[in-house]
Design a protein around this motif. Structure first.
Motif, PDB file in Angstrom:
ATOM      1  N   ASN A  85      38.177  -7.946  18.507  1.00 32.48           N
ATOM      2  CA  ASN A  85      37.481  -9.098  19.001  1.00 32.48           C
ATOM      3  C   ASN A  85      37.403  -9.873  17.507  1.00 32.48           C
ATOM      4  N   GLN A  86      37.539  -9.151  16.544  1.00 33.62           N
ATOM      5  CA  GLN A  86      37.449 -10.097  15.310  1.00 33.62           C
ATOM      6  C   GLN A  86      38.549 -11.084  15.214  1.00 33.62           C
ATOM      7  N   TYR A  88      40.263 -12.116  17.728  1.00 35.97           N
ATOM      8  CA  TYR A  88      40.194 -13.354  18.760  1.00 35.97           C
ATOM      9  C   TYR A  88      39.170 -14.311  18.185  1.00 35.97           C
ATOM     10  N   ARG A  89      38.103 -13.825  17.530  1.00 37.79           N
ATOM     11  CA  ARG A  89      37.357 -15.073  17.188  1.00 37.79           C
ATOM     12  C   ARG A  89      37.899 -15.600  16.040  1.00 37.79           C
ATOM     13  N   ASN A  90      38.934 -14.985  15.007  1.00 36.42           N
ATOM     14  CA  ASN A  90      39.834 -15.985  13.914  1.00 36.42           C
ATOM     15  C   ASN A  90      40.399 -16.745  14.661  1.00 36.42           C
ATOM     16  N   SER A  92      40.238 -18.067  17.600  1.00 35.10           N
ATOM     17  CA  SER A  92      39.846 -19.207  18.127  1.00 35.10           C
ATOM     18  C   SER A  92      39.075 -20.096  17.193  1.00 35.10           C
ATOM     19  N   GLY A  93      38.625 -19.559  16.284  1.00 30.79           N
ATOM     20  CA  GLY A  93      38.370 -20.621  14.995  1.00 30.79           C
ATOM     21  C   GLY A  93      39.486 -21.505  14.583  1.00 30.79           C
ATOM     22  N   LEU A 261      35.124  -8.901  25.677  1.00 24.72           N
ATOM     23  CA  LEU A 261      34.083  -9.914  25.354  1.00 24.72           C
ATOM     24  C   LEU A 261      32.617  -9.970  26.058  1.00 24.72           C
ATOM     25  N   ARG A 404      27.043 -24.507  18.216  1.00 20.93           N
ATOM     26  CA  ARG A 404      26.946 -23.637  19.156  1.00 20.93           C
ATOM     27  C   ARG A 404      26.308 -24.077  20.509  1.00 20.93           C
TER      28      ARG A 404
END
Length: 410
Positions: A85-86, A88-90, A92-93, A261, A404
């Motif tokens: 998950n981390q 994926y967040r990295n 995406s960012g 997710l 957000r």
């Protein structure tokens, strides 16, 4: 597992605009037909095709590894795969930063940003757009990538029977040895079957604004960018069986799935001692006493308890709190607003002041609004006086932050 087993690690769909010539679903379907248990979808500078690929993969028993081919400011690319998950967040960012600063349809990031995003990402460095096979020696970049990714940085060994590969392959092998990189094999896949090569040619012509009869220098020389069977892949890389076997290692390390997710609603500050569920209960009971008086009628209390349980199971309390915050803002500013639709079936919405219809008194069915069986997030339609709608939109941006909140057209 047989030595011929492999995982396609460098697949692009038609979401790599004017490059890929197959839908994500077609690629997954073809992978399943070939007996492949996994596939990495890495569209250019985006994750646009992974949801469709994931849904098709769930239906056909194919694990879809989530990744993207990232364009760097020097014009080269590196492929990144999410391990968790981390990761994926990295990823995406990183994509978001590259897209926001670039013209529409373009994206660029720096090597520094790639390295900063490295935790929980696996990197495949190679292919004809890679700095690893350029004439200039990439010692500085290689050192930074090795430091950031460690053993999660692989040299991507590709073969498509193109003339320039005879020169690039020895160069890649030598540099993989120089930088201490494990080699992993891949075909840079652009379509699910060779017959799509003609369509891919047309897409290439559109991308370069040329006609087919003038496009020879832009077109692929063959149809070798299709998904391969296990046997064909093993034959293509028969001199490098370790690089074939390592595709399975990469797939195993990338444990992330889109099924992992869960949306987390952007809450404001909750009162001390409360989480979203407990605060929603407190506000709802407070509102119920205003609506029905105290003590609460037994039917009202029973319905509240039932709705609280379902809302907690689905993890959507934050959504109700968000809508209640918007309604409170409208009331404070004298802006007319009213919840409508199936939200009127919820006593929680009624008690929060989102809707104005008593669902208990009218015998309305809450499950028409949200239920465990559908396991879908609720959808509360809020009508706002059009003359002052912009005030509410700006409030949402200011309250939750522009990172957000976004406008979505339907």
């Amino acid at each position: 597992m047989a030595s011929s087993e492999y995982v396609p690690l460098s697949v692009r769909s038609n979401y790599s605009f004017l490059e890929g010539a197959s839908h994500p679903e077609e690629l997954v379907e073809a992978a399943a037909a070939l007996g492949l248990g996994a596939m990495a979808l890495s569209d250019r500078d985006g994750l646009y095709g992974v949801v469709r690929a994931h849904e098709e993969g769930r239906a056909r028993g194919v694990k879809v590894i989530v990744g993207s081919r990232i364009t760097v400011e020097d014009g080269t690319t590196i492929q990144l795969l999410a391990m968790s998950n981390q990761g994926y967040r990295n990823l995406s960012g990183l994509i978001t930063r590259g897209r926001l600063r670039s013209e529409k349809g373009q994206s660029q990031v720096s090597w520094e940003e790639v390295c900063a995003a490295a935790p929980e990402l696996l990197a495949l460095w190679g292919g004809r757009e890679s700095l690893l096979v350029r004439d200039e020696r990439p010692d500085e970049v290689a050192g930074r990538l090795r430091e950031a990714f460690g053993d999660r940085l692989y040299a991507l060994l590709t073969r498509h029977y193109r003339e320039e590969e005879d020169r690039r392959l020895p160069l890649l092998l030598a540099r993989a040895e120089r930088y201490g990189l494990s080699k992993v094999a891949a075909v840079e896949t652009l379509y699910h079957e060779p017959s799509r090569r003609r369509l891919q040619d047309v897409l290439t012509c559109i991308r370069h604004s040329v006609c087919l009869d003038e496009a020879s220098r832009y077109l692929e020389p063959n149809a070798e960018a299709a998904l391969l069977s296990k046997e064909s892949f093993a034959r293509r890389f028969r001199e490098h069986p370790g690089a074939v076997a390592r595709t399975l290692e990469v797939a195993e390390r990338c444990a992330f799935s889109m099924s992992d997710l869960r949306y987390r609603y952007p809450l404001g500050d909750l009162p001390p001692g409360h989480d979203a569920d407990s605060y929603l209960r407190e506000l709802s009971i407070r509102g119920a006493r205003r609506r029905y008086g105290a003590p609460l009628p037994q039917k009202v209390e029973d319905q509240l308890v039932r709705e609280f349980a379902i809302i907690a199971d689905l993890g959507v309390a934050g959504y109700f709190l968000t809508m209640r915050e918007i309604v409170d803002f409208c009331e404070e500013r004298g802006i007319l607003c009213q919840g409508r639709g199936s939200a009127a079936n919820s006593i929680v919405c009624y008690c929060l002041g989102i809707t104005a219809v008593d669902p208990v008194g009218l015998g309305l069915l809450f499950e028409r609004f949200v239920s465990r069986e559908r396991a879908e997030p609720p959808d509360i339609d809020l009508d706002i006086a059009h003359q002052r709608r912009e005030e509410v939109i700006q409030h949402v941006y200011e309250h939750y932050g522009r990172e957000r909140a976004a406008m979505v057209a339907n």
